[in-house]
Design a protein around this motif. Structure first.
Motif, PDB file in Angstrom:
ATOM      1  N   UNK A 233      -0.927 -14.096 -29.173  1.00  0.00           N
ATOM      2  CA  UNK A 233       0.539 -14.011 -29.314  1.00  0.00           C
ATOM      3  C   UNK A 233       1.180 -14.557 -28.037  1.00  0.00           C
ATOM      4  N   UNK A 234       1.169 -15.880 -27.849  1.00  0.00           N
ATOM      5  CA  UNK A 234       1.669 -16.475 -26.606  1.00  0.00           C
ATOM      6  C   UNK A 234       3.171 -16.294 -26.470  1.00  0.00           C
ATOM      7  N   UNK A 235       3.676 -16.328 -25.239  1.00  0.00           N
ATOM      8  CA  UNK A 235       5.119 -16.150 -25.009  1.00  0.00           C
ATOM      9  C   UNK A 235       5.985 -17.169 -25.743  1.00  0.00           C
ATOM     10  N   UNK A 236       5.482 -18.380 -25.960  1.00  0.00           N
ATOM     11  CA  UNK A 236       6.312 -19.424 -26.562  1.00  0.00           C
ATOM     12  C   UNK A 236       6.784 -19.050 -27.970  1.00  0.00           C
ATOM     13  N   UNK A 237       6.091 -18.113 -28.633  1.00  0.00           N
ATOM     14  CA  UNK A 237       6.529 -17.683 -29.963  1.00  0.00           C
ATOM     15  C   UNK A 237       7.915 -17.048 -29.915  1.00  0.00           C
TER      16      UNK A 237
ATOM     17  N   UNK B 218       1.706 -19.921 -17.256  1.00  0.00           N
ATOM     18  CA  UNK B 218       2.379 -21.226 -17.183  1.00  0.00           C
ATOM     19  C   UNK B 218       3.617 -21.248 -18.082  1.00  0.00           C
ATOM     20  N   UNK B 219       3.491 -20.690 -19.279  1.00  0.00           N
ATOM     21  CA  UNK B 219       4.621 -20.674 -20.213  1.00  0.00           C
ATOM     22  C   UNK B 219       5.777 -19.828 -19.668  1.00  0.00           C
ATOM     23  N   UNK B 220       5.450 -18.679 -19.110  1.00  0.00           N
ATOM     24  CA  UNK B 220       6.495 -17.793 -18.594  1.00  0.00           C
ATOM     25  C   UNK B 220       7.178 -18.411 -17.379  1.00  0.00           C
ATOM     26  N   UNK B 221       6.430 -19.198 -16.604  1.00  0.00           N
ATOM     27  CA  UNK B 221       6.982 -19.806 -15.393  1.00  0.00           C
ATOM     28  C   UNK B 221       7.780 -21.071 -15.666  1.00  0.00           C
ATOM     29  N   UNK B 222       7.722 -21.571 -16.899  1.00  0.00           N
ATOM     30  CA  UNK B 222       8.397 -22.827 -17.204  1.00  0.00           C
ATOM     31  C   UNK B 222       9.366 -22.640 -18.358  1.00  0.00           C
ATOM     32  N   UNK B 223       9.671 -23.703 -19.054  1.00  0.00           N
ATOM     33  CA  UNK B 223      10.777 -23.703 -20.015  1.00  0.00           C
ATOM     34  C   UNK B 223      10.473 -22.958 -21.311  1.00  0.00           C
TER      35      UNK B 223
ATOM     36  N   UNK C  28      11.242 -17.575 -16.735  1.00  0.00           N
ATOM     37  CA  UNK C  28      11.632 -16.177 -16.605  1.00  0.00           C
ATOM     38  C   UNK C  28      12.138 -15.888 -15.185  1.00  0.00           C
ATOM     39  N   UNK C  29      12.639 -14.669 -15.000  1.00  0.00           N
ATOM     40  CA  UNK C  29      13.113 -14.244 -13.678  1.00  0.00           C
ATOM     41  C   UNK C  29      11.992 -13.656 -12.838  1.00  0.00           C
TER      42      UNK C  29
END
Length: 357
Positions: free
Chosen positions: A187-191, A222-227, A235-236
């Motif tokens: 369940x990756x953050x990009x969802x 990587x996903x959380x740190x980028x767009x 993210x913050x």
């Protein structure tokens, strides 16, 4: 359970240190005593015949992930965590849960905290969202007046539930920062990118769990740190995220994005080697990436609260008193506390450090 390797002098020092706690799940602070009392009040049958049996269950080293490590016959952490929530039914239950933690926070010299809470874990059990929100909101107000603890709530979306349910929950409750938690497996953050971008536009702060040792954890960081989360700036901050230390380029990305990590050392140390856990924390420190230290789910993790976690970091990383004060300053900077609260805590830390030898 205390770590016998942490010297008493370190434990005594971290106990007096003014603190912020940025990674604690309020449902993960449910004590056996309160769980037993609420079960009796709400006439809920527990799978334990006596209080002593319930208390003994909290000492279990829960199997962390059955999907990765197989079934050892014990409840997984998440099963124990969500199982405990069954006793939470009314506004007063949520209020009592939070106030018990805030009383503990005062004892530990926590000045500011932004606890996570899981509304979907309660509404799917038929608990009205209003009961959850009102109980926690009232407790947050009373915590400042009664204990001097400033509270900023962080609402979690459960990533193992449908994205559509997260959207409905967001629309029904729009007063907390946004977070992504629960089981990350496949369940990756990009969802959840769309809802996080919406929260960003609505002015909310954003974070997400990147659990240690999880499948695809480096890609999640990587996903959380980028767009992929929260718009172009990402993210913050990142919750957990310690596996960034495995890859220098990933740690450099986190630093370049100006993100801090909220680390919960005992959550990792209970299942991973000492050298890896604290060696990775040292890599984060040496790379100049800010981090805070917190407890995660202390009652389900051997009663290791923020003080015990800080003691582990100071001992196993070999940090000096001034280093521990810096960790708190970084936590203040990473926090979503109002500016006047930040200034007050920083002033207190400055005075505290003057008295350190």
């Amino acid at each position: 359970m205390t770590d016998p390797n942490v010297p008493p002098a370190i434990s005594a020092f971290v106990a007096t240190l003014p603190k912020v706690e940025l990674h604690v799940h309020i449902e993960g602070t449910l004590t056996p005593e309160l769980r037993w009392r609420l079960a009796q009040k709400n006439e809920i049958a527990l799978p334990y015949a006596t209080y002593e049996a319930l208390l003994a269950s909290y000492a279990t080293m829960y199997n962390h992930r059955r999907e990765l490590h197989g079934d050892n016959g014990l409840p997984t952490f998440l099963e124990a965590y969500y199982g405990g929530m069954e006793v939470l039914r009314t506004e007063d239950d949520f209020y009592d849960l939070a106030m018990e933690y805030f009383a503990k926070a005062k004892e530990m010299n926590v000045r500011y905290t932004d606890p996570f809470f899981d509304p979907q874990a309660h509404t799917r059990r038929g608990v009205p969202l209003e009961a959850v929100m009102r109980g926690f909101e009232r407790a947050g107000r009373d915590a400042k007046e009664k204990y001097g603890v400033v509270v900023g709530w962080t609402m979690c979306f459960l990533r193992d539930m449908p994205v559509e349910d997260a959207v409905a929950t967001y629309e029904a409750a729009l007063w907390a920062a946004a977070q992504l938690g629960s089981n990350e497996y496949d369940r990756p953050p990009r969802l959840f990118a769309d809802i996080f971008q919406r929260a960003r536009k609505d002015g909310y702060k954003i974070t997400a769990h990147c659990d240690v040792g999880q499948k695809d954890t480096h890609e999640h960081v990587r996903e959380v740190a980028t767009s992929c989360v929260g718009g172009m700036q990402g993210a913050d901050r990142i919750d957990h995220g310690l596996n960034a230390a495995d890859q220098p380029e990933l740690l450099a990305l986190v630093k370049a994005r100006g993100l801090g990590l909220t680390l919960c050392p005992h959550a990792y140390h209970r299942r991973l080697p000492t050298d890896w856990v604290f060696g990775s924390i040292k890599k984060v420190w040496e790379a100049g990436v800010p981090f805070s230290v917190a407890s995660d789910d202390p009652t389900y993790m051997h009663q290791q609260w923020v003080t015990e976690n800080l003691g582990k970091v100071m001992h196993y990383c070999g940090f000096a008193k001034k280093d521990m004060a810096k960790i708190q300053r970084d936590g203040v900077a990473m926090s979503w506390a109002p500016d006047d609260v930040k200034r007050a805590i920083l002033d207190e830390l400055n005075e505290f450090e003057k008295g350190c030898k």
